[in-house]
Design a protein around this motif. Sequence first.
Motif, PDB file in Angstrom:
ATOM      1  N   GLU A 153       0.848  -1.195   0.000  1.00  0.00           N
ATOM      2  CA  GLU A 153       0.000   0.000   0.000  1.00  0.00           C
ATOM      3  C   GLU A 153       0.882   1.242   0.000  1.00  0.00           C
ATOM      4  N   VAL A 154       0.590   2.165  -0.897  1.00  0.00           N
ATOM      5  CA  VAL A 154       1.341   3.420  -0.988  1.00  0.00           C
ATOM      6  C   VAL A 154       0.468   4.542  -0.433  1.00  0.00           C
ATOM      7  N   ILE A 155       0.951   5.214   0.608  1.00  0.00           N
ATOM      8  CA  ILE A 155       0.209   6.302   1.250  1.00  0.00           C
ATOM      9  C   ILE A 155       1.033   7.586   1.153  1.00  0.00           C
ATOM     10  N   PRO A 156       0.729   8.465   0.200  1.00  0.00           N
ATOM     11  CA  PRO A 156       1.485   9.715   0.063  1.00  0.00           C
ATOM     12  C   PRO A 156       1.192  10.665   1.230  1.00  0.00           C
ATOM     13  N   ILE A 157       2.238  11.309   1.742  1.00  0.00           N
ATOM     14  CA  ILE A 157       2.103  12.320   2.789  1.00  0.00           C
ATOM     15  C   ILE A 157       2.741  13.609   2.287  1.00  0.00           C
ATOM     16  N   PHE A 158       1.997  14.699   2.342  1.00  0.00           N
ATOM     17  CA  PHE A 158       2.482  16.000   1.902  1.00  0.00           C
ATOM     18  C   PHE A 158       2.708  16.852   3.150  1.00  0.00           C
ATOM     19  N   TRP A 159       3.986  17.068   3.474  1.00  0.00           N
ATOM     20  CA  TRP A 159       4.323  17.832   4.685  1.00  0.00           C
ATOM     21  C   TRP A 159       4.313  19.312   4.320  1.00  0.00           C
ATOM     22  N   GLN A 160       3.228  19.994   4.695  1.00  0.00           N
ATOM     23  CA  GLN A 160       3.053  21.397   4.340  1.00  0.00           C
ATOM     24  C   GLN A 160       2.442  22.156   5.519  1.00  0.00           C
ATOM     25  N   PRO A 161       3.297  22.708   6.378  1.00  0.00           N
ATOM     26  CA  PRO A 161       2.785  23.473   7.522  1.00  0.00           C
ATOM     27  C   PRO A 161       2.060  24.739   7.071  1.00  0.00           C
ATOM     28  N   ASP A 162       1.234  25.276   7.943  1.00  0.00           N
ATOM     29  CA  ASP A 162       0.591  26.557   7.674  1.00  0.00           C
ATOM     30  C   ASP A 162       1.666  27.626   7.488  1.00  0.00           C
ATOM     31  N   GLY A 163       1.522  28.420   6.451  1.00  0.00           N
ATOM     32  CA  GLY A 163       2.487  29.480   6.186  1.00  0.00           C
ATOM     33  C   GLY A 163       3.639  29.067   5.292  1.00  0.00           C
ATOM     34  N   ALA A 164       3.804  27.759   5.054  1.00  0.00           N
ATOM     35  CA  ALA A 164       4.867  27.299   4.158  1.00  0.00           C
ATOM     36  C   ALA A 164       4.493  27.615   2.715  1.00  0.00           C
ATOM     37  N   GLU A 165       5.491  27.673   1.868  1.00  0.00           N
ATOM     38  CA  GLU A 165       5.232  27.924   0.458  1.00  0.00           C
ATOM     39  C   GLU A 165       4.363  26.795  -0.093  1.00  0.00           C
ATOM     40  N   PRO A 166       3.301  27.114  -0.816  1.00  0.00           N
ATOM     41  CA  PRO A 166       2.388  26.062  -1.279  1.00  0.00           C
ATOM     42  C   PRO A 166       2.966  25.254  -2.433  1.00  0.00           C
TER      43      PRO A 166
END
Length: 658
Positions: A83-96
């Motif tokens: 199973e492949v589970i993508p995680i996008f680490w993007q804190p609030d305020g980080a460049e989108p």
Amino acid sequence: MKRPSSRRLGVSAASAVVIALAVVGSLAGVAAWSAPAAAGASASSEASGEKSIFDPHDGHYCDGCQPPLDYQGGPTMDTQTIEVIPIFWQPDGAEPFPAGYVDGINQYVTDVAAASGHNDNVYSVANEYYDESSGAKTALTYNITAGTPLTDTTAFPDTGCTSDSAATPICITDDQLRTELAQFIKDQGLPTGMGEFYPVFFPPGVQTQDRDGTTSNSSYCGYHRMFGDASQEIVYGNEPFEEANCDGGQSPNGSLALDGGISTLSHELVEAMTDPNGDTPAWLDATAHEIGDICAEDYGTALGSTDPANPFTTEYNQVINGHKYYTQTEFSNAAFKKYGPGFGCAQSAQQASADPSKSPEDIAQVFSDVTPNMTSHGNEPVDVSVTVINRAGDAVEGDRVSFSTYAVSGDGSCGQFGDASAMTDAQGNATTTYTGSSGTVTCALVALEAKGGHSSISRVYQGKAAETAPQATDTFPATLEPGGFEKSFTTTFTNPTKETIHSAQVELDVFPADKATVAVDSADLRLTASTTGPGGPFVPVDLTGSTKDGGAVFGIVDPGDGLTLEPHSELTVYFRMGVADGVPTHEAPQVALEAYLDQVNAASGAGTTIADTYASDVRLVGATPWYLDPRLIVGVVVGLIAIGAGAFVVYRRHESRP
């Protein structure tokens, strides 16, 4: 000054270490030569020395690769389902993330899962490999499921590593990535173990740092790792956002960053399937490289383009669940065993079984030259010339070549190209410029052509990195005599490092001189070489090409499995060259000789130029009369001395009789 080259690739890869090998001439054969020689086998040499096991990480390159892949006894990922589970680490305020990036990654994972069991994409190559437990072998199965993509909004750590670029002010270490991923998995109640793969994607403005200190800004596109206790293992991928250098020069989905991210994900997922645990490896070659490393910078022939208005920048080589992608090939033990060196990288299990000789018009060779290829200090641009040839031996016109660079070793980043891409002309040549940085770093300059998806690399040693660069010397002749006697000469490359260099070859090129008016074809030349000494044996070297219209004649000295150079040593190759009767003589130099030391990737056929002798002009002059040939004169003198000595001995014996 080096000339634009039609240099040929052989079989091997390149390491941050340096290799050497060379050629010195001998006095044999006094007969004049007036007809072209038949093509012969390359010179051979015994490989020697212990193999170096490098600390591998997933960079752009594969230095010293030695396929095939062998089972090392460690675990693979689950042989039934992953199973492949993508995680996008993007804190609030980080460049989108750019628009469409996240959706594009998720669509790709969904497509790969939907196509499970098919044999027409890169994941099917993994079916060749297996896991072994208690003596029982279980084959890997291409059966992937798409987990729900997730976003991690946890703030990035304030400290850990220092970015080396203002464009990526945030720097995340591998330990920080592991800590956050473990906590996120715990908080979300997500599964762990060998049946789960977590690729973690970072937004723009973030640089990551691997455990060996290398960074995503200069050395790698991504990597995969595993940590945790038994049954609680976490297999993950580091997937930094890359604007360029990880995309193969193609964007079938309209974004180089997205298509590069997809190719990196493909690379890491297949490697994780076949070799998830670096501490207890499963499938590696003899220099500890994985299934994707061996075929880095190799994409194979494109299937088409997604944009008729931009056909050379939107090519695709994979159709997965009806969608089109451009990803690197993976290594096939079966193809390598069946078809030999240069044919081990495959786009699918289906393609791995196809006979490559059935496509004579496919791209066969990519040659890359840098002037100079030894040092660049960032003072001014240097020329980069690339030549592309098909399997029929003809130049390929209208082939787009894209250029990228990465740091092989050292402290700092590499420089920039004047143009990121160029089209080949009627001679198959494409050119750009490269301006080095001020860092002490060894850089690889990659030229990747589009029609065949093959690459060539040249090495540049910047700053103090030049102190560890190989040295090259030669004894090229000043003249050659059409219809006359062969000339002997040498080229020598020195390995100043403590590493053994494997999979090397020496190439000798004959270029047109700057003001040449005489064209020389390969049939006009006869070349033999010895890697054992000036006394031979000398073996014919197969020559190809012509100096007409700025081209070159070239030949390779390689026993087939590569030449080897020991640490702190040199290897000399001895050459003899003759020119056929009928080639016009001239007062001005008509040709120039140059020799190269290359490391060649046995899997893909891609090669890296490590050092060269630079070009020496040679005049074509009238043949020396046979009775003035110095070798004949020496032979006669030696013979007379021998006769005189023999007569003296007879005389002395006669005088000494009672």
